[in-house]
Write an enzyme that holds these catalytic residues in place. Structure first.
Site, PDB file in Angstrom:
ATOM      1  N   HIS A 103       0.898  -1.246  -0.087  1.00  0.00           N
ATOM      2  CA  HIS A 103       0.050  -0.162   0.172  1.00  0.00           C
ATOM      3  C   HIS A 103       0.865   1.177  -0.018  1.00  0.00           C
ATOM      4  CE1 HIS A 103      -2.473  -2.973   2.083  1.00  0.00           C
ATOM      5  NE2 HIS A 103      -3.433  -2.243   1.776  1.00  0.00           N
ATOM      6  N   ASP A 106       2.303   2.059   3.224  1.00  0.00           N
ATOM      7  CA  ASP A 106       3.083   0.916   3.950  1.00  0.00           C
ATOM      8  C   ASP A 106       4.615   1.734   3.736  1.00  0.00           C
ATOM      9  OD1 ASP A 106       1.102  -0.419   4.374  1.00  0.00           O
ATOM     10  OD2 ASP A 106       1.199  -1.434   2.534  1.00  0.00           O
ATOM     11  N   GLU A 234     -10.336  -6.904  -4.532  1.00  0.00           N
ATOM     12  CA  GLU A 234     -10.259  -8.153  -3.485  1.00  0.00           C
ATOM     13  C   GLU A 234     -11.607  -8.130  -2.708  1.00  0.00           C
ATOM     14  OE1 GLU A 234      -7.139  -8.719   0.257  1.00  0.00           O
ATOM     15  OE2 GLU A 234      -6.523  -7.995  -1.465  1.00  0.00           O
ATOM     16  N   HIS A 273     -10.609 -14.415   3.658  1.00  0.00           N
ATOM     17  CA  HIS A 273     -11.832 -13.361   3.103  1.00  0.00           C
ATOM     18  C   HIS A 273     -12.831 -14.342   2.664  1.00  0.00           C
ATOM     19  CE1 HIS A 273      -9.284  -9.403   2.459  1.00  0.00           C
ATOM     20  NE2 HIS A 273      -9.367  -9.955   3.461  1.00  0.00           N
ATOM     21  N   ASP A 309     -10.336 -11.666  10.777  1.00  0.00           N
ATOM     22  CA  ASP A 309      -9.300 -11.803   9.647  1.00  0.00           C
ATOM     23  C   ASP A 309      -7.683 -11.985  10.355  1.00  0.00           C
ATOM     24  OD1 ASP A 309      -8.024 -12.067   7.318  1.00  0.00           O
ATOM     25  OD2 ASP A 309      -8.648  -9.999   6.749  1.00  0.00           O
TER      26      ASP A 309
END
Length: 442
Positions: A103, A106, A234, A273, A309
């Site tokens: 990202h 990040d 996603e 997920h 998650d």
């Protein structure tokens, strides 16, 4: 390798074979081994994520971070971010990982202004370019973090605040430009807050229209700058929001069809997920593959006793065999890869744990690939499926599939026949036993 090593006691991880007891060696992942006509390296296209591996601290809702990262001074300075990038590439090199993913926030700290954030991103991207050239490691995909900053409390592209939509567009524009500069082969959209907590205060239709408009803008901008990477969405059903619009593969593909976006997007699927959505990973892969929309996977697993998650490293051979079987069934991942969106446990706080975790999961996927290929070579599962559906290969079944027959003809057919022919067994237990045999054999 860099002049100053962050992992001086760790060699480049080599393949030593299934009999090895060396915790810093591969037992199954042999990058050059040929499976179904391609090397393992080309099948798996392993990618290390930047966020968990180099920004994760081990923090949880009940306590601060525990991770020991001697190379990181804890600051949000550009200099620290640049140093972190060099350390990251040492780990990528030593794991023989051909790809990484990030990202925007990040790799580079957010600035006091949008312009400052862009400037920071460019400064760290300079180092990423240098390190990619030095090591040959490539960018699997980039994306933008549009969920952490409080401005995104109501979402990004689906926010009730038009200024937030505009800010998100500017952030994605920049992330796409940097992804292109770094040769990224894909660009991912993960709608962490693109959903709702309560329908009483939500105009769902308007939010979905805005999300589609955002994606069309991204498609248009990709054409404008010549970005040819694959766009990926996603799926995830919940967390942090109660309902996310990209809840599973079926919901994503329905959305893409409804808004004329199918030609521009594929899916990046994640095991954790899938299970949160009430599916298995093989279900999500098979469904996406059947729709021509299988793009990439985030490789992890969840804890079936925990309802969130957990992003654990996948080491279960059954899971990796199922995953690789259905990836092979649909022709592979194309420009996608097996991306380790996984993190070491809070208790595994030492730098060496980053190697143990990735080595174990890389081996598990390599083992899964070999088992899946062996099953396919022997038509073990395919033969049972073919026999089970044989009534559709000729006669009335073939007529139904061709669309040459309707209700009236089918009624006449059954009135003459009187009753269906005997059903055949599904052989579920046989197939489960078959997979066990191949796991033992390979």
């Amino acid at each position: 390798m860099p002049e100053m090593s962050a992992f001086p006691d760790v060699p480049v991880i080599q393949y030593e074979g299934p009999q090895s007891d060396n915790p810093l060696a591969f037992r199954w992942y042999n990058p050059d081994e040929i499976v179904e006509g391609k090397t393992m390296k080309d099948h798996l296209r392993f990618s290390i994520v930047y966020w968990h591996t180099f920004r994760g601290t081990g923090a949880d809702p009940f306590g601060p971070g525990t991770a020991d990262r001697p190379w990181d001074d804890g600051s949000e300075s550009v200099e620290n971010a640049q140093n972190r990038a060099r350390v990251a590439f040492e780990l990528f090199e030593k794991l023989q990982a051909p790809y990484y993913a990030f990202h925007d926030r990040d790799v580079a700290p957010e600035g006091a202004t949008l312009a400052g954030s862009h400037q920071n991103f460019d400064a760290v991207a300079d180092v990423l370019v240098e390190e990619q050239q030095r090591t040959g490691v490539k960018l699997l995909w980039g994306t933008a973090n549009m969920f952490s900053n409080p401005r995104f409390m109501h979402g990004a592209a689906t926010s009730c605040n038009a200024d937030v939509f505009a800010y998100a567009a500017a952030q994605v524009k920049k992330a796409m430009e940097v992804t292109q500069r770094l040769g990224g082969e894909n660009y991912v959209f993960w709608g962490g807050r693109e959903g709702y907590q309560n329908l009483y205060n939500t105009d769902m239709k308007r939010e979905l229209d805005h999300l589609a408009a955002f994606f069309h803008m991204a498609v248009d901008y990709a054409k404008e700058i010549g970005f040819t990477g694959q766009f990926l969405i996603e799926p995830k059903p919940k967390e942090p929001t109660k309902h996310q619009y990209d809840s599973d593969a079926a919901a994503c593909l329905n959305f893409l069809r409804a808004y004329d976006l199918m030609d521009h997007f594929k899916l990046n699927l994640e095991t954790n997920h899938a299970t949160l959505a009430g599916h298995t990973m093989m279900h999500e892969i098979d469904y996406s593959g059947a729709q021509g929309a299988l793009g990439s996977i985030d490789a992890n697993t969840g804890d079936m006793l925990l309802g969130w998650d957990t992003d654990q490293f996948a080491t279960d051979y059954y899971l990796t065999t199922q995953t690789m079987y259905y990836i092979l069934k649909h022709g592979g991942l194309g420009s996608g890869g097996v991306n380790f969106d996984a993190k070491v446990r809070r208790e595994s706080f030492e730098p060496i744990d980053l190697f143990h975790s990735h080595i174990g999961s890389m081996d598990a996927f390599a083992k899964g690939l070999k088992v899946a290929a062996a099953i396919r070579a022997d038509q073990g599962i395919g033969g049972v499926i073919k026999q089970r559906y044989q009534s559709w290969d000729s006669g009335i079944g073939a007529e139904i599939e061709s669309g040459s027959i309707g209700f009236a003809q089918l009624e006449a057919y059954m009135l003459e026949k009187g009753e269906v022919e005997a059903n055949s067994s599904g052989r579920q237990e046989l197939l489960e036993n078959l997979v066990n045999r191949y796991l033992d054999r390979v």
